[in-house]
Design a protein around this motif. Structure first.
Motif, PDB file in Angstrom:
ATOM      1  N   MET A  65       0.829  -1.196   0.000  1.00  0.00           N
ATOM      2  CA  MET A  65       0.000   0.000   0.000  1.00  0.00           C
ATOM      3  C   MET A  65       0.877   1.264   0.000  1.00  0.00           C
ATOM      4  SD  MET A  65      -3.068   1.188   2.639  1.00  0.00           S
ATOM      5  CE  MET A  65      -2.467   0.047   3.825  1.00  0.00           C
ATOM      6  N   LEU A  66       1.878   1.298   0.868  1.00  0.00           N
ATOM      7  CA  LEU A  66       2.764   2.468   0.931  1.00  0.00           C
ATOM      8  C   LEU A  66       3.565   2.637  -0.356  1.00  0.00           C
ATOM      9  CD1 LEU A  66       4.095   2.200   4.596  1.00  0.00           C
ATOM     10  CD2 LEU A  66       2.383   3.792   3.695  1.00  0.00           C
ATOM     11  N   ASN A  67       4.016   1.532  -0.916  1.00  0.00           N
ATOM     12  CA  ASN A  67       4.776   1.593  -2.166  1.00  0.00           C
ATOM     13  C   ASN A  67       3.927   2.190  -3.281  1.00  0.00           C
ATOM     14  OD1 ASN A  67       7.070   1.118  -3.810  1.00  0.00           O
ATOM     15  ND2 ASN A  67       6.193  -0.811  -4.511  1.00  0.00           N
ATOM     16  N   GLY A  68       2.663   1.790  -3.354  1.00  0.00           N
ATOM     17  CA  GLY A  68       1.756   2.347  -4.360  1.00  0.00           C
ATOM     18  C   GLY A  68       1.526   3.840  -4.159  1.00  0.00           C
ATOM     19  N   LEU A  69       1.329   4.246  -2.900  1.00  0.00           N
ATOM     20  CA  LEU A  69       1.135   5.676  -2.604  1.00  0.00           C
ATOM     21  C   LEU A  69       2.386   6.488  -2.931  1.00  0.00           C
ATOM     22  CD1 LEU A  69      -0.748   5.339   0.794  1.00  0.00           C
ATOM     23  CD2 LEU A  69      -1.715   6.104  -1.389  1.00  0.00           C
ATOM     24  N   GLN A  70       3.534   5.939  -2.625  1.00  0.00           N
ATOM     25  CA  GLN A  70       4.792   6.648  -2.893  1.00  0.00           C
ATOM     26  C   GLN A  70       5.003   6.820  -4.393  1.00  0.00           C
ATOM     27  OE1 GLN A  70       8.049   5.709  -4.150  1.00  0.00           O
ATOM     28  NE2 GLN A  70       8.975   7.613  -3.489  1.00  0.00           N
ATOM     29  N   LYS A  71       4.682   5.813  -5.168  1.00  0.00           N
ATOM     30  CA  LYS A  71       4.826   5.906  -6.627  1.00  0.00           C
ATOM     31  C   LYS A  71       3.822   6.894  -7.216  1.00  0.00           C
ATOM     32  CE  LYS A  71       6.839   1.396  -7.522  1.00  0.00           C
ATOM     33  NZ  LYS A  71       6.649   0.039  -8.034  1.00  0.00           N
ATOM     34  N   GLU A  72       2.619   6.934  -6.645  1.00  0.00           N
ATOM     35  CA  GLU A  72       1.575   7.809  -7.151  1.00  0.00           C
ATOM     36  C   GLU A  72       1.909   9.281  -6.926  1.00  0.00           C
ATOM     37  OE1 GLU A  72      -3.026   8.657  -6.005  1.00  0.00           O
ATOM     38  OE2 GLU A  72      -2.444   6.560  -6.260  1.00  0.00           O
ATOM     39  N   SER A  73       2.401   9.612  -5.750  1.00  0.00           N
ATOM     40  CA  SER A  73       2.725  11.001  -5.448  1.00  0.00           C
ATOM     41  C   SER A  73       3.845  11.060  -4.404  1.00  0.00           C
ATOM     42  CB  SER A  73       1.490  11.745  -4.929  1.00  0.00           C
ATOM     43  OG  SER A  73       1.840  13.080  -4.615  1.00  0.00           O
ATOM     44  N   PRO A  74       5.092  11.043  -4.855  1.00  0.00           N
ATOM     45  CA  PRO A  74       6.215  11.038  -3.913  1.00  0.00           C
ATOM     46  C   PRO A  74       6.198  12.217  -2.936  1.00  0.00           C
ATOM     47  CG  PRO A  74       6.996  10.580  -6.126  1.00  0.00           C
ATOM     48  CD  PRO A  74       5.550  10.961  -6.237  1.00  0.00           C
ATOM     49  N   ARG A  75       5.822  13.401  -3.419  1.00  0.00           N
ATOM     50  CA  ARG A  75       5.816  14.587  -2.554  1.00  0.00           C
ATOM     51  C   ARG A  75       4.776  14.463  -1.437  1.00  0.00           C
ATOM     52  NH1 ARG A  75       7.491  19.877  -2.616  1.00  0.00           N
ATOM     53  NH2 ARG A  75       6.148  21.359  -1.511  1.00  0.00           N
ATOM     54  N   LEU A  76       3.551  14.084  -1.795  1.00  0.00           N
ATOM     55  CA  LEU A  76       2.505  13.940  -0.793  1.00  0.00           C
ATOM     56  C   LEU A  76       2.822  12.794   0.174  1.00  0.00           C
ATOM     57  CD1 LEU A  76      -0.705  14.507  -2.948  1.00  0.00           C
ATOM     58  CD2 LEU A  76       0.462  16.138  -1.434  1.00  0.00           C
ATOM     59  N   PHE A  77       3.405  11.747  -0.345  1.00  0.00           N
ATOM     60  CA  PHE A  77       3.805  10.627   0.500  1.00  0.00           C
ATOM     61  C   PHE A  77       4.828  11.094   1.537  1.00  0.00           C
ATOM     62  CE2 PHE A  77       6.645   7.041   1.410  1.00  0.00           C
ATOM     63  CZ  PHE A  77       5.735   6.126   1.912  1.00  0.00           C
ATOM     64  N   TYR A  78       5.830  11.831   1.088  1.00  0.00           N
ATOM     65  CA  TYR A  78       6.851  12.342   2.002  1.00  0.00           C
ATOM     66  C   TYR A  78       6.233  13.281   3.038  1.00  0.00           C
ATOM     67  CZ  TYR A  78      11.079  14.535   3.748  1.00  0.00           C
ATOM     68  OH  TYR A  78      12.078  15.011   4.569  1.00  0.00           O
TER      69      TYR A  78
END
Length: 139
Positions: A65-78
């Motif tokens: 789940m986190l990997n998918g979110l990070q790929k989708e929007s690295p800035r928002l994930f960070y």
């Protein structure tokens, strides 16, 4: 089909099986592991083993789940990681906190840091991979 050592091994009582495993391990570069270690491991309750497997599966689910979110929007994930680490809820964030979040996010993107966690986390992880926990905790 020919009979193998495994066929006899699976029929051994616990103590003899543990000794056989110790002997097999010694055959690999004379690595000494006491039979008590194997006896304890083989005596582990089924609940312990299932619990460990469930934990690994949960980590895998969260990782995916986190990997998918990070790929989708690295800035928002960070930004979400920063807020989690700081204990700030997005719904109660002040203007100053938003400004600080934007600044650290800009800095992160501009520097293209390879890691999001602190350096000590990676040092410890790699140290244990290389030397094991005994070495790590004795120093």
């Amino acid at each position: 089909m020919t009979k193998t050592y495994y066929d006899d091994f699976t029929k051994l009582p616990l103590t003899k099986m543990a000794q056989a495993m110790s002997d097999i391990t010694y055959g690999y570069e004379e690595t000494q592991v006491p039979k008590e270690h194997y006896k304890k491991a083989l005596s582990a309750g089924y609940e312990e083993i299932v619990s460990a497997n469930v934990s690994v599966k949960l980590v895998e689910t969260i990782y995916n789940m986190l990997n998918g979110l990070q790929k989708e929007s690295p800035r928002l994930f960070y930004q979400a990681l920063v807020l989690l680490d700081m204990g700030i809820k997005p719904s109660t964030m002040s203007a100053q906190q938003y400004q600080a979040l934007a600044l650290v996010s800009d800095d992160f993107e501009q520097n293209k840091k390879a890691h999001m966690l602190n350096a000590q986390t990676y040092e410890t992880f790699n140290d244990v991979l290389l030397n094991g926990t005994t070495y790590h905790f004795n120093n």
